[in-house]
Write an enzyme that holds these catalytic residues in place. Structure first.
Site, short mmCIF file in Angstrom:
data_model
loop_
_atom_site.label_atom_id
_atom_site.label_comp_id
_atom_site.label_asym_id
_atom_site.label_seq_id
_atom_site.Cartn_x
_atom_site.Cartn_y
_atom_site.Cartn_z
CE1 TYR A 54 -4.35 -0.04 -0.35
CE2 TYR A 54 -4.26 -1.76 1.32
CZ TYR A 54 -4.96 -1.07 0.34
OH TYR A 54 -6.24 -1.40 0.04
CD GLU A 56 -3.55 4.04 0.74
OE1 GLU A 56 -2.44 3.54 0.98
OE2 GLU A 56 -4.64 3.50 0.99
CG ASP A 201 -8.76 11.01 -23.72
OD1 ASP A 201 -7.76 10.27 -23.84
OD2 ASP A 201 -9.87 10.56 -23.37
CB THR A 228 -4.87 4.30 -21.80
OG1 THR A 228 -4.71 4.45 -23.20
CG2 THR A 228 -6.33 4.47 -21.43
CE LYS A 231 -7.32 2.74 -25.52
NZ LYS A 231 -7.60 3.52 -24.33
NE ARG A 237 -5.85 -3.99 -20.36
CZ ARG A 237 -6.55 -3.57 -21.42
NH1 ARG A 237 -7.57 -2.75 -21.28
NH2 ARG A 237 -6.23 -3.97 -22.63
N1 DSN Z 1 -11.99 0.87 -24.94
C1 DSN Z 1 -11.18 1.92 -25.51
C2 DSN Z 1 -11.11 1.83 -26.99
O1 DSN Z 1 -11.23 0.75 -27.51
O2 DSN Z 1 -10.91 2.84 -27.64
C3 DSN Z 1 -11.60 3.27 -25.11
O3 DSN Z 1 -12.03 3.30 -23.82
#
Ligand code: DSN
Length: 421
Positions: A54, A56, A201, A228, A231, A237
C-alpha cells in the site's frame, strides 16, 4: 508457448483459460485499434511483489511506512513520463484512462461547469460526456463535430461559436475513433479567447506522439494531457495525467489522491516505468512510424478495393469503415464474420450514425498490435485480402474454416512478445 507451472498446479481452470488466451493471441490477427502486446519485461514487472504494497500519497510523502522501493519506481515512472511528453508534471497513479479523465475534470471544474468536446459519434469517448455516464449529472457537455466527414477536418468555426456562447471551462481534444490529425493551435486560440483550459485525451495516440509521428499538444500550449498507457504507448493497462505547468500538476495530484482514488496499484506503476524506459529508446520511434505506415497502407488497400473509409483515409493508427456502404451489411456482422477466421476488430458507430451503438454501421480497426508483431506494408495486403475474402464467403462455413487455417499459418510467422517471442 511458455508454461506457468505454479499456476497450472494450483488452479487448473484459470490455467486452461490462460493457455487458451495465449493461443488466441498467437494464432489470430489483432486489429482492435486500442490493443497491443507488451514486452516480456513489462509483463514480468506486472506480476511482482509490488502488488503487496500500500502506498497512498506520492513519493517522499506517503501515509504508510516501507516505501523506499515504491518511491524509486514511481519516481522513475514520473520522470520518464515527463521526458517523453515534455511535461512539467506527471501523475502516474490513475488506474485507467476513464479515472484519469474524471480526476482531471474534478481538478479543473466546479459542479455545473461546461466542457466542450467532440461529438461522440464523430469519434469522442464515453468519458467526454456521454449521457450514460454519471459525469453528465455533474458537468455540462457541449459538442463540436467534423466540418467535412469526407476530409475529417474539424469545424473550428463552429467550435469557436459554441465556445463563445457556452463559455466552457475546458476545451477537450482527443478521440477513440478519429483517424485524422488535429490543429491544436487553433483549439488553444479559441480556449484563450474564452478563458478555458485545454485538455487533450491522447489515450489512443500517446505512442505516436512519443514517436514523433503526431503533434504533441503541449507544443501548441495545451494545459493537460490524459492518456492510457496500454494502447500505442505499449505499456501496462493503466492511466496517466500530464500537466504543462507544475502548479496545475499540484491540483491534479490532489484530485487523483485523495480526491478520487485510494491506494495506487504499484506493480502497474513499476511496469509503467519499464514501458516508458522502452519508449525512450530509438527503436520505439521506428515502431511508431511503422504503425502509421502500415495503417496508411492498409487504408489505401481497402479504398483501392472499393471500401468506404470515413474521412477517406487516415493520419494515425486507425481507420473506420462504413460497412453498409462497403459491403451492404452492418458492422456487427463484419465483426462476427472476421471473428470466425481469427481476425479481431470492433463494430463502431460512424459519424451521425442512424443505427444503434450495439448494431452500428461501421467497424474500427488499427495497426498497433500487428506492428508490434513485426508486420510490414506487404503484410497489410495479405490482411486486406483475408478480410475481403472472409466477407465475400461469409455464408460458406467450409470456406471460412479453410481461411482460418490460412490466417493461423500466416500469424505464426510473427512472434508475440511474452508468448512466442
Ligand atoms: N476501450 C477503448 C477503446 O477501444 O478505444 C476506449 O475506452
Amino acid at each position: 508457448m511458455p508454461t506457468y507451472t505454479s499456476l497450472q498446479a494450483s488452479d487448473s481452470a484459470v490455467y486452461a483459460a490462460l493457455v487458451g488466451e495465449m493461443k488466441r493471441q498467437t494464432d489470430g490477427v489483432e486489429l482492435i485499434a486500442s490493443e497491443n502486446y507488451i514486452s516480456p519485461a513489462v509483463l514480468e514487472t506486472m506480476g511482482t511483489v509490488f502488488n503487496n504494497k500500500y502506498s497512498e500519497g506520492y513519493p517522499g510523502r506517503r501515509y504508510y511506512g516501507g516505501q523506499e522501493f515504491t518511491d524509486i519506481v514511481e519516481t522513475l515512472a514520473i520522470e520518464r513520463a515527463k521526458q517523453l511528453f515534455h511535461a512539467g508534471h506527471a501523475n502516474v497513479q490513475p488506474h485507467a484512462g476513464a479515472p484519469a479523465n474524471v480526476a482531471t475534470y474534478f481538478a479543473l471544474l466546479e459542479p455545473g461547469d461546461t466542457v466542450l468536446g467532440m461529438d461522440l459519434s464523430h469519434g469522442g469517448h464515453l468519458t467526454h460526456g456521454h449521457p450514460v455516464t454519471y459525469l453528465t449529472k455533474i458537468f455540462k457537455f457541449v459538442r463540436y463535430k467534423m466540418k467535412d466527414v469526407e476530409t475529417g477536418e474539424l469545424d473550428y468555426d463552429e467550435m469557436r461559436k459554441v465556445a463563445l456562447a457556452e463559455k466552457p471551462k475546458i476545451i477537450l481534444a482527443g478521440f477513440s475513433a478519429y483517424p485524422r490529425e488535429v490543429n491544436y493551435a487553433k483549439m488553444k486560440a479559441i480556449a484563450d479567447e474564452v478563458g478555458a483550459y485545454t485538455m487533450a485525451d491522447m489515450a489512443h495516440i500517446a505512442g505516436l506522439i512519443v514517436g514523433g509521428v503526431l503533434r504533441n499538444p503541449f507544443d501548441d500550449g495545451f494545459d493537460i494531457i490524459t492518456t492510457t498507457t496500454h494502447k500505442t504507448l505499449r505499456g501496462p493497462r493503466g492511466g496517466m495525467i500530464l500537466a504543462r505547468d507544475p502548479e496545475l500538476g499540484k491540483k491534479i495530484d490532489k484530485s487523483v489522491f485523495p480526491g478520487f482514488q485510494g491506494g495506487p496499484i504499484m506493480q502497474m506503476i513499476a511496469a509503467k516505468a519499464v514501458a516508458f524506459g522502452e519508449a525512450q529508446k530509438p527503436e520505439f520511434k521506428q515502431y511508431a512510424q511503422q504503425i502509421v505506415k502500415n495503417s496508411k497502407h492498409l487504408a489505401k488497400f481497402m479504398m483501392d478495393h472499393k471500401m468506404k473509409l470515413i474521412t477517406n483515409g487516415t493520419d494515425n493508427h486507425l481507420m473506420l469503415i462504413d460497412c453498409i456502404q462497403s459491403f451492404g451489411i452492418p458492422g456487427g456482422e463484419v465483426e462476427q464474420t472476421l471473428d470466425k477466421v481469427g481476425i479481431t476488430l470492433n463494430k463502431n458507430m460512424i459519424p451521425d450514425d442512424t443505427r444503434k451503438p450495439m448494431d452500428p454501421s461501421g467497424v474500427r480497426l488499427g495497426t498497433p498490435a500487428i506492428t508490434t508483431r513485426g508486420m510490414m506494408e506487404k503484410d497489410m495486403e495479405t490482411l486486406g485480402t483475408f478480410i475481403l475474402s472472409a466477407i465475400e464467403k461469409r455464408a460458406d462455413t467450409a470456406a471460412l474454416a479453410h481461411l482460418k487455417e490460412e490466417v493461423v499459418t500466416f500469424c505464426r510467422k510473427f512472434p508475440v512478445p511474452g508468448i512466442t517471442g
